[in-house]
Design a protein around this motif. Sequence first.
Motif, short mmCIF file in Angstrom:
data_model
loop_
_atom_site.label_atom_id
_atom_site.label_comp_id
_atom_site.label_asym_id
_atom_site.label_seq_id
_atom_site.Cartn_x
_atom_site.Cartn_y
_atom_site.Cartn_z
N ILE A 157 15.71 -8.88 -2.13
CA ILE A 157 14.83 -10.01 -2.38
C ILE A 157 14.07 -10.41 -1.11
N ASN A 158 12.75 -10.52 -1.24
CA ASN A 158 11.91 -10.81 -0.07
C ASN A 158 11.02 -12.02 -0.29
N THR A 159 11.54 -13.02 -0.99
CA THR A 159 10.82 -14.28 -1.15
C THR A 159 11.67 -15.43 -0.64
N SER A 160 10.99 -16.45 -0.13
CA SER A 160 11.69 -17.64 0.37
C SER A 160 12.10 -18.57 -0.76
N ASN A 161 11.63 -18.31 -1.97
CA ASN A 161 11.90 -19.20 -3.11
C ASN A 161 13.24 -18.85 -3.74
N PRO A 162 14.24 -19.72 -3.63
CA PRO A 162 15.57 -19.40 -4.20
C PRO A 162 15.56 -19.31 -5.72
N ASP A 163 14.52 -19.84 -6.38
CA ASP A 163 14.47 -19.76 -7.83
C ASP A 163 14.38 -18.32 -8.32
N VAL B 2 0.83 -1.21 0.00
CA VAL B 2 0.00 0.00 0.00
C VAL B 2 0.86 1.26 0.00
N PHE B 3 2.16 1.10 0.19
CA PHE B 3 3.11 2.21 0.13
C PHE B 3 3.89 2.11 -1.18
N PRO B 4 4.81 3.02 -1.49
CA PRO B 4 5.55 2.95 -2.75
C PRO B 4 6.17 1.57 -2.97
N SER B 5 5.86 0.97 -4.09
CA SER B 5 6.29 -0.40 -4.34
C SER B 5 6.12 -0.72 -5.82
N CYS B 6 6.77 -1.80 -6.25
CA CYS B 6 6.62 -2.26 -7.63
C CYS B 6 7.02 -3.73 -7.69
N LYS B 7 6.04 -4.56 -7.96
CA LYS B 7 6.32 -5.99 -8.06
C LYS B 7 6.89 -6.32 -9.44
N TRP B 8 7.86 -7.25 -9.48
CA TRP B 8 8.47 -7.68 -10.74
C TRP B 8 8.50 -9.21 -10.77
N ARG B 9 8.07 -9.80 -11.86
CA ARG B 9 8.39 -11.19 -12.12
C ARG B 9 9.90 -11.29 -12.26
N THR B 10 10.49 -12.35 -11.77
CA THR B 10 11.96 -12.44 -11.80
C THR B 10 12.50 -12.40 -13.23
N GLY C 271 13.19 -13.34 2.46
CA GLY C 271 14.43 -13.71 1.79
C GLY C 271 15.38 -14.47 2.70
N LYS C 272 15.19 -14.33 4.00
CA LYS C 272 16.06 -15.05 4.94
C LYS C 272 15.97 -16.56 4.76
N LYS C 273 14.83 -17.05 4.23
CA LYS C 273 14.67 -18.49 4.04
C LYS C 273 15.37 -18.98 2.78
N ALA C 274 15.63 -18.07 1.85
CA ALA C 274 16.30 -18.45 0.60
C ALA C 274 17.82 -18.34 0.70
N ILE C 275 18.30 -17.51 1.61
CA ILE C 275 19.73 -17.21 1.64
C ILE C 275 20.60 -18.43 1.94
N PRO C 276 20.20 -19.39 2.80
CA PRO C 276 21.08 -20.56 2.98
C PRO C 276 21.33 -21.33 1.70
N THR C 277 20.29 -21.47 0.87
CA THR C 277 20.44 -22.20 -0.40
C THR C 277 21.34 -21.44 -1.36
N ILE C 278 21.11 -20.14 -1.50
CA ILE C 278 21.92 -19.34 -2.43
C ILE C 278 23.37 -19.31 -1.98
N ARG D 20 17.97 -17.55 -8.49
CA ARG D 20 18.65 -18.45 -9.45
C ARG D 20 18.41 -17.99 -10.89
N THR D 21 17.19 -17.55 -11.18
CA THR D 21 16.87 -17.13 -12.55
C THR D 21 17.83 -16.05 -13.04
N ALA D 22 18.11 -15.08 -12.17
CA ALA D 22 19.02 -13.99 -12.56
C ALA D 22 20.46 -14.47 -12.65
#
Length: 470
Positions: A277-283, A240-248, A307-314, A286-288
């Motif tokens: 990055i604020n998603t738990s999905n490491p993909d 609801v505040f300044p933001s912009c969602k992007w598909r990876t 993103g803390k959940k994805a960082i161990p994998t990355i 990975r895509t980038a």
Amino acid sequence: MRLISLILLFLLSGTVSAQKVEWYTTTQTSPWVKQKVKPERTTTGAEIVLDPAQRLQLITGIGGCFNEMGWDALNALSAEDREAVLQAIFGKDGACFDYCRLPMGANDFAMSFYSSADVAGDFNLVNFNIDRDRYILIPYIKAARQINPDLRIWASPWCPPPWMKTNNHYASAVRPSGEKDVNGLLPHEAIAEFSTGFRMEEGYLKTYADYFARFIKAYEAEGLPLECIHVQNEPCSNQVFPSCKWRTEDLTFFLGHYLGPTFERENIKTDIYFGTINTSNPDYVRTALRDEQAAKYIKGVGFQWDGKKAIPTIHREYPNLNLMQTETECGNGANSWDYAEYTWNLMKHYFSNGINSYHYWNMILPTPGISPWGWNQNSMVSIDKKQQTVKYNPEFYLMKHLGHFVQTGAYRLETPSDKNMLAFVNPDGTITAIVANVTDNEETMCVKVREQRVTLTLPPHSFHTVSWKL
């Protein structure tokens, strides 16, 4: 005579050792208390050995974020009190912050919506400017640099100029039905959940890359070079505040085909990070990193919130990649001891999984710390603007336990995974151990560095830093 000489030498060496070890403790009632240390020369039980030769990741900085509401709160104080707060955060006797974040345009703790290119259709950026920053954010940063001239800054946008978005608005989401409208966005203007909010068209992509270049050059002209930029704050959320969602795939395409080449063409040395990055999905990351065109420009990745959940994998898959923790989770404005312990757990998680720098969110907020869109959040320092009083919250002291003793250029050291501690070796050779007791019971911990063994008595719910100057 030889025996007497040896005894004197032993006593003197013990005195020197005591002078070389510092120990500071923070409890709920007694923050930042210097303790007496008595190094021991013998081993009497189980101990944790810190080996300065066993080095893990390099530490590139500790800091927070410069937000407009923080500077506004600071300016409610007298010049003397304002200086004291800045010294507490950036000074050599304070938290020693040396690597801080800057929003590119409005974020959720700006005073109102704005960007540096608000004239719709200005594809040549004729009207680009950072005039508003010259009155708010730049004075804030320069006041900090007066205290710490070595302070470095990095930046990320929360939102592109709104005319570059598919809904022509800073925000991307509306409040649920029945809740107060905070941004004027109509329900049919909200960005669809699995879509990209940016206009993926040639003119917009090219102009937005130029926008980054202009912003960096404008700050350089102010004597404030940016060490790196992250392409988008929280690209996985409509807010609801300044933001912009992007598909990876779209964010990767923008970075690899527009932003990176623009930096090359303009000879811009500021690093590009794929963050925050604020998603738990490491993909998502990975895509980038697997995209040949984008990956050659990516110098690191920044993570916050989920993103803390994805960082161990990355980190496991890309062990040499630079990683940043970009924003501490903000709480609900209670600024409680419990939340400081939660932040400690986050800190331990991020460092244990390879991050190189750690960044708090709101360093300073008014009391209460309510954003323009209605979320009361935590801060290190709270300022009552009416009473002109200052309160240092528990998370301030936690960050001071880290920033005061861990220098840029330090390396993390191996510590037992079952212990509530982190350890580092600084460029000057100083060994630092940060320890927490989050239980209701007193604990004892024995730590050894070379021949110096220290027994720590840890009160319930306490933070500690021990520093060995070898």
